[in-house]
Design a protein around this motif. Structure first.
Motif, PDB file in Angstrom:
ATOM      1  N   UNK A   1       5.487  -0.192  17.607  1.00  0.00           N
ATOM      2  CA  UNK A   1       5.580  -1.558  17.090  1.00  0.00           C
ATOM      3  C   UNK A   1       5.385  -1.579  15.565  1.00  0.00           C
ATOM      4  N   UNK A   2       4.467  -0.759  15.084  1.00  0.00           N
ATOM      5  CA  UNK A   2       4.222  -0.700  13.643  1.00  0.00           C
ATOM      6  C   UNK A   2       5.475  -0.261  12.885  1.00  0.00           C
ATOM      7  N   UNK A   3       6.105   0.789  13.377  1.00  0.00           N
ATOM      8  CA  UNK A   3       7.310   1.290  12.707  1.00  0.00           C
ATOM      9  C   UNK A   3       8.429   0.251  12.781  1.00  0.00           C
ATOM     10  N   UNK A   4       8.606  -0.315  13.968  1.00  0.00           N
ATOM     11  CA  UNK A   4       9.720  -1.248  14.153  1.00  0.00           C
ATOM     12  C   UNK A   4       9.510  -2.539  13.380  1.00  0.00           C
TER      13      UNK A   4
ATOM     14  N   UNK B   1       5.654  18.787   6.345  1.00  0.00           N
ATOM     15  CA  UNK B   1       4.532  18.013   6.881  1.00  0.00           C
ATOM     16  C   UNK B   1       3.351  17.948   5.920  1.00  0.00           C
ATOM     17  N   UNK B   2       3.367  18.801   4.887  1.00  0.00           N
ATOM     18  CA  UNK B   2       2.227  18.797   3.961  1.00  0.00           C
ATOM     19  C   UNK B   2       2.334  17.678   2.911  1.00  0.00           C
ATOM     20  N   UNK B   3       3.484  17.047   2.833  1.00  0.00           N
ATOM     21  CA  UNK B   3       3.696  16.069   1.765  1.00  0.00           C
ATOM     22  C   UNK B   3       3.373  14.642   2.211  1.00  0.00           C
ATOM     23  N   UNK B   4       3.018  13.798   1.246  1.00  0.00           N
ATOM     24  CA  UNK B   4       2.982  12.349   1.471  1.00  0.00           C
ATOM     25  C   UNK B   4       1.837  11.840   2.322  1.00  0.00           C
TER      26      UNK B   4
ATOM     27  N   UNK C   1       9.808   5.838   5.135  1.00  0.00           N
ATOM     28  CA  UNK C   1      10.892   5.497   6.064  1.00  0.00           C
ATOM     29  C   UNK C   1      11.615   4.218   5.647  1.00  0.00           C
ATOM     30  N   UNK C   2      10.889   3.345   4.986  1.00  0.00           N
ATOM     31  CA  UNK C   2      11.512   2.135   4.442  1.00  0.00           C
ATOM     32  C   UNK C   2      12.595   2.516   3.428  1.00  0.00           C
ATOM     33  N   UNK C   3      12.227   3.402   2.480  1.00  0.00           N
ATOM     34  CA  UNK C   3      13.194   3.876   1.478  1.00  0.00           C
ATOM     35  C   UNK C   3      14.346   4.626   2.131  1.00  0.00           C
ATOM     36  N   UNK C   4      13.988   5.441   3.119  1.00  0.00           N
ATOM     37  CA  UNK C   4      15.019   6.245   3.776  1.00  0.00           C
ATOM     38  C   UNK C   4      16.062   5.336   4.434  1.00  0.00           C
ATOM     39  N   UNK C   5      15.609   4.328   5.155  1.00  0.00           N
ATOM     40  CA  UNK C   5      16.544   3.433   5.836  1.00  0.00           C
ATOM     41  C   UNK C   5      17.401   2.692   4.806  1.00  0.00           C
TER      42      UNK C   5
ATOM     43  N   UNK D   1       4.853   4.798   5.843  1.00  0.00           N
ATOM     44  CA  UNK D   1       5.783   3.710   6.171  1.00  0.00           C
ATOM     45  C   UNK D   1       6.763   3.473   5.031  1.00  0.00           C
ATOM     46  N   UNK D   2       6.263   3.566   3.785  1.00  0.00           N
ATOM     47  CA  UNK D   2       7.147   3.370   2.625  1.00  0.00           C
ATOM     48  C   UNK D   2       8.276   4.398   2.616  1.00  0.00           C
TER      49      UNK D   2
END
Ligand code: FCB
Length: 452
Positions: A159-162, A37-40, A112-116, A109-110
């Protein structure tokens, strides 16, 4: 110490051919338990503050570094691919995406974008859980789930994430385990925010259901689909004859509250008997939103619970009892048939033919690396038993479409810290080295039978 016996390599954990060809096998994780949780640029969540309060987490551990999945995600996804899995269930941290609960952190957000993209690039299906408990501390300051406003903030977050990743994920769950978010955290005080207050509990139990319903409504309006929720169920039984009423009360609070409100738009009377005086005003008006239709139901199942009435205690006056069955490292009885029973009950009493997915099932064990590996034979039989129970439910007509093992990695097991190991991949929390356990190899042998 555990007795490390080498698994018999000629015994398959399960036979893939016994399941439909489109049945999904996956493994699950959650953001706070693995990412760090300390990262990013993540903001503090109420799990950071809960863990920083003495006495709440074993050895005062927290999720600040966890498995450092934030930096090691690519290797972790490679493991899923190597194991032959079809899918990966992960969660998005609200405090990472919106550090103060409302303002977007682009790096979050970036990530999770990369992760997906990484999940898809490995041929895996992404299963998203929007909220797996990391509530931004700034919203906790305003009352968290006790405050109705958090419901609206959650719908914005969803909504933001989706809007960013929704089109690329296979299925989305709004909330993980509303019972844990509400009862366990506001009545029993075992999880953040650590309250023990019935009024706060009643409000949280209602608001978390409303947050789910409101998010589904908002997401559908925005054009998203394949929407559901992940509920945890325990197979609650009376410890002895005469304790049926106590078991019914416990079942209403742990199980029926959450599924009945979604499937039928009502709360069970046995639970309202004690909670109604503490509910927020006009709660009845919210029931149609809570009952907004969903596309699938996630079922988490670990154990059964034996209960009786607790004399001289305030409502709900229930106590749990130690059962006679073999137990996991958590002290949870191993009771695979409970999974069959719950899946058939869900189909029969609540959801009919709606697709169901076992989104979590697994066991903690005191696994250690010995010589050349980690020989978790007990976990292999646990999984094999629960998959047989899942199959039995399917044979009885249940529309079960997938099974996710909890968890891919040993991780931060909430109030128990790093001591309880659920992973099929061992994590050394000093070096962060990952070592697939025998159960991982057993999955691989069943999922990719021709691949050695
Ligand atoms: C579930 C949680 C998950 C994990 C397992 C063991 O209640 O969803 O995060 O802690 O239990």
């Amino acid at each position: 110490m555990t007795n490390f016996t080498r698994p018999k390599t000629d015994t398959a954990m399960f036979n893939r051919a016994d399941f439909p060809t489109d049945f999904t096998f996956g493994a699950a994780t959650a953001a706070y338990q693995i990412e760090g949780a300390q990262f990013g640029g993540a903001g503090p969540s109420h799990w950071d503050t809960f863990a920083a309060t003495p006495g709440n987490v074993v050895r005062a551990e927290d999720g600040a570094r966890a498995c450092d999945h934030y930096h090691r995600w690519a290797g972790d996804l490679d493991l899923l691919k190597e194991g032959g899995f079809d899918a990966y269930r992960f969660s998005t941290s609200w405090a990472r995406v919106m550090p103060d609960g409302v303002t977007i952190n682009p790096d979050g957000l970036d990530f999770y974008d990369r992760l997906v993209d990484g999940i898809l690039a490995r041929g895996l299906a992404p299963y998203l859980t929007l909220y797996h408990w990391d509530l931004p501390a700034a919203l906790a300051d305003k009352g968290g789930w006790v405050n109705r406003d958090t419901v609206l903030r959650f719908a914005d977050f969803a909504e933001t994430v989706m809007d960013r990743i929704g089109e690329r994920v296979s299925r989305t769950a709004t909330i993980n385990e509303p019972w844990c978010v509400s009862w366990l955290s506001h009545f029993e005080g075992h999880h953040a925010p650590g309250l023990r207050d019935i009024r706060a509990t009643a409000r949280a139990m209602h608001h978390i259901q409303l947050a789910h319903g409101m998010a589904v409504t908002r997401l559908r309006d925005a054009g998203h689909d394949r929407l559901g929720i992940v509920l945890n169920f325990a197979d609650i039984q009376p410890v002895a004859a005469g304790q049926e009423a106590a078991a019914a009360r416990a079942d209403a609070l742990a199980n029926a509250w959450f599924i009945q409100s979604i499937a039928q738009g009502t709360y069970p009377q046995e639970a309202l008997d004690g909670l109604a005086p503490h509910m927020p005003e006009y709660w009845q008006d919210d029931m149609p939103v809570i009952a907004t239709p969903i596309d699938w139901l996630g079922v988490n199942y670990y154990t059964r619970e034996l209960v009786s009435a607790q004399p001289d205690a305030a409502w709900p006056a229930i106590q749990s009892h130690d059962g006679p069955l073999p137990k996991t490292q958590m002290g949870w009885e191993i009771h695979a048939d409970g999974l069959r029973g719950l899946l058939t009950r869900m189909a029969r009493d609540y959801v009919g033919d709606l697709p169901m997915i076992v989104t979590e099932n697994g066991m903690a064990w005191d696994d250690h690396i010995v010589a050349d590996g980690v020989y978790d034979t007990e976990r292999i039989s646990y999984i094999s038993g629960h998959l047989a129970a899942a199959r039995a439910a399917m044979e009885a007509g249940v529309n079960l479409q997938g099974f996710f093992y909890w968890s891919l990695l040993d991780n931060f097991e909430w109030a128990f810290g790093y001591e309880k190991r659920f992973g099929i991949v061992h994590v050394d929390f000093e070096t962060l080295e990952r070592t697939p356990k025998a159960s991982f190899h057993a999955f691989k042998a069943c999922l990719r039978p021709n691949d050695g």
